[in-house]
Design a protein around this motif. Structure first.
Motif, mmCIF file in Angstrom:
data_model
loop_
_atom_site.group_PDB
_atom_site.id
_atom_site.type_symbol
_atom_site.label_atom_id
_atom_site.label_comp_id
_atom_site.label_asym_id
_atom_site.label_seq_id
_atom_site.Cartn_x
_atom_site.Cartn_y
_atom_site.Cartn_z
ATOM 1 N N ASP A 88 -10.458 69.334 62.996
ATOM 2 C CA ASP A 88 -10.533 68.230 62.381
ATOM 3 C C ASP A 88 -9.570 67.055 63.056
ATOM 4 O OD1 ASP A 88 -12.336 69.234 60.786
ATOM 5 O OD2 ASP A 88 -10.860 69.147 59.040
ATOM 6 N N ASN A 89 -8.464 67.148 64.025
ATOM 7 C CA ASN A 89 -7.944 67.055 64.194
ATOM 8 C C ASN A 89 -6.842 65.879 63.696
ATOM 9 O OD1 ASN A 89 -8.401 67.088 67.257
ATOM 10 N ND2 ASN A 89 -10.285 65.882 67.172
ATOM 11 N N ILE A 90 -6.306 65.777 62.348
ATOM 12 C CA ILE A 90 -5.410 65.442 61.633
ATOM 13 C C ILE A 90 -4.455 66.148 61.863
ATOM 14 C CG2 ILE A 90 -4.918 65.448 58.821
ATOM 15 C CD1 ILE A 90 -7.929 66.091 57.840
ATOM 16 N N ARG A 91 -3.903 64.391 62.268
ATOM 17 C CA ARG A 91 -2.544 64.434 62.574
ATOM 18 C C ARG A 91 -1.321 63.720 61.144
ATOM 19 N NH1 ARG A 91 -4.717 67.410 65.508
ATOM 20 N NH2 ARG A 91 -5.531 67.038 67.600
ATOM 21 N N ASP A 92 -0.564 64.715 60.759
ATOM 22 C CA ASP A 92 0.088 64.833 59.837
ATOM 23 C C ASP A 92 1.254 65.483 59.583
ATOM 24 O OD1 ASP A 92 -0.841 66.959 57.934
ATOM 25 O OD2 ASP A 92 -1.711 65.076 56.877
ATOM 26 N N GLU A 93 2.007 65.445 59.195
ATOM 27 C CA GLU A 93 3.495 65.708 58.734
ATOM 28 C C GLU A 93 3.238 67.225 58.163
ATOM 29 O OE1 GLU A 93 6.942 64.442 56.553
ATOM 30 O OE2 GLU A 93 6.707 62.410 57.648
ATOM 31 N N GLU A 94 2.193 67.583 57.199
ATOM 32 C CA GLU A 94 1.971 68.791 56.837
ATOM 33 C C GLU A 94 0.708 69.269 57.753
ATOM 34 O OE1 GLU A 94 -0.716 70.981 52.844
ATOM 35 O OE2 GLU A 94 -0.987 68.537 53.238
ATOM 36 N N THR A 95 0.437 69.173 59.004
ATOM 37 C CA THR A 95 -0.440 69.721 59.447
ATOM 38 C C THR A 95 -0.240 70.281 61.108
ATOM 39 O OG1 THR A 95 -1.538 67.841 60.603
ATOM 40 C CG2 THR A 95 -3.313 68.994 58.419
ATOM 41 N N THR A 118 5.399 64.200 75.627
ATOM 42 C CA THR A 118 5.150 65.609 76.322
ATOM 43 C C THR A 118 3.929 66.144 76.328
ATOM 44 O OG1 THR A 118 6.686 64.093 77.679
ATOM 45 C CG2 THR A 118 5.883 65.588 78.819
ATOM 46 N N VAL A 119 4.701 67.203 75.253
ATOM 47 C CA VAL A 119 4.559 68.581 74.991
ATOM 48 C C VAL A 119 2.418 68.053 74.475
ATOM 49 C CG1 VAL A 119 4.084 70.749 73.469
ATOM 50 C CG2 VAL A 119 5.978 69.234 74.736
ATOM 51 N N LEU A 120 2.693 67.042 73.543
ATOM 52 C CA LEU A 120 1.072 66.694 73.135
ATOM 53 C C LEU A 120 -0.361 67.217 73.898
ATOM 54 C CD1 LEU A 120 2.185 65.150 69.866
ATOM 55 C CD2 LEU A 120 1.953 67.055 69.794
ATOM 56 N N GLU A 121 0.506 65.906 75.022
ATOM 57 C CA GLU A 121 -0.362 65.088 75.906
ATOM 58 C C GLU A 121 -1.013 66.343 76.567
ATOM 59 O OE1 GLU A 121 -0.570 61.120 78.712
ATOM 60 O OE2 GLU A 121 1.612 62.125 78.200
ATOM 61 N N LYS A 122 0.291 66.998 77.222
ATOM 62 C CA LYS A 122 -0.015 68.394 78.020
ATOM 63 C C LYS A 122 -1.016 69.156 77.183
ATOM 64 C CE LYS A 122 3.503 68.527 81.166
ATOM 65 N NZ LYS A 122 5.318 68.945 81.377
ATOM 66 N N LYS A 123 -0.999 69.432 75.912
ATOM 67 C CA LYS A 123 -2.088 69.952 74.609
ATOM 68 C C LYS A 123 -3.752 69.138 74.765
ATOM 69 C CE LYS A 123 1.763 73.004 72.854
ATOM 70 N NZ LYS A 123 1.261 74.403 73.601
ATOM 71 N N GLY A 124 -3.135 67.971 75.690
ATOM 72 C CA GLY A 124 -4.427 67.516 75.484
ATOM 73 C C GLY A 124 -5.048 66.999 73.801
ATOM 74 N N ILE A 125 -4.134 66.821 72.917
ATOM 75 C CA ILE A 125 -3.815 66.840 71.579
ATOM 76 C C ILE A 125 -4.206 65.578 71.419
ATOM 77 C CG2 ILE A 125 -2.859 66.468 69.111
ATOM 78 C CD1 ILE A 125 -1.400 68.787 70.100
#
Length: 215
Positions: free
Chosen positions: A142-149, A194-201
């Motif tokens: 679902d591409n939910i990006r928060d502290e919990e997920t 950088t990590v999130l960008e490399k993972k395509g997130i």
């Protein structure tokens, strides 16, 4: 439903629930079309951790933590989101012949048979907490990006503040002072992006655009 009733009978025999609670959970399962384990949890007849601990001992397996793993973003291509949400499962490893999934009930043979038929591959279950699986589904499907997920592996490290008095600081070498100042909030966030960008997130530009909107 035989496999689910067997799970219920096993829980009764272990003294974790009584027969009245089992019958109530089975009625709830039938009425709402939910899994027995989910019905027991919803009715608060057993805790999620107690259920997982019971299955660990019965099946001699370990309850894994999905969100502490470094998972490939293309794993979700193996199982459609509708299937993952229906059965509350998450793909952990995928090859041409087998899919390893996280599930809160590895005893659910009907589910495993259904998945094998629908996906055309052998299914190997791994035990995980249902809440952990749902968290992974929200993040990766679902591409939910928060502290919990956000997975622990992608969260910035907690940097302890180094407390020192003036004399200690004066005694430090230039190299030591440099080492203590290199880890800053800016550096941590830069590394995380950088990590999130490399993972395509996410894309870095998207983050900056969101920041501009809040200014």
């Amino acid at each position: 439903m035989a496999d689910r009733k067997r799970l219920g009978d096993m829980l009764v025999e272990a003294g974790l629930i009584d027969n009245i609670q089992l019958q109530a959970a089975l009625a709830n399962q039938k009425q709402w079309g939910m899994r027995l384990g989910a019905a027991l949890l919803e009715l608060k007849f057993i805790s999620e951790k107690d259920l997982a601990s019971f299955l660990e001992k019965q099946l001699d397996i370990e309850c894994i933590t999905i969100m502490s793993r470094e998972l490939s973003s293309d794993l979700t291509d193996a199982i459609e989101p509708e299937i993952a949400k229906k059965y509350v499962i998450f793909p952990l490893e995928v090859d041409e012949r087998e899919i390893v999934i996280a599930t809160s009930n590895p005893l659910d043979l009907q589910m495993l048979d259904d998945l094998q038929f629908r996906l055309g591959r052998s299914i190997k279950p791994q035990l995980a907490l249902e809440s952990e699986i749902k968290r992974a589904i929200r993040f990766y499907y679902d591409n939910i990006r928060d502290e919990e997920t956000v997975p622990e592996i992608l969260q910035p490290p907690v940097v302890d503040k180094i407390k020192m008095n003036v004399e200690d600081e004066a005694d430090m070498s230039g190299a030591a002072k440099s080492a203590t100042t290199k880890i800053t909030t800016k550096n941590v966030m830069e590394a995380l992006l950088t990590v999130l960008e490399k993972k395509g997130i996410l894309q870095r530009a998207e983050v900056f655009n969101e920041i501009k909107k809040k200014l």
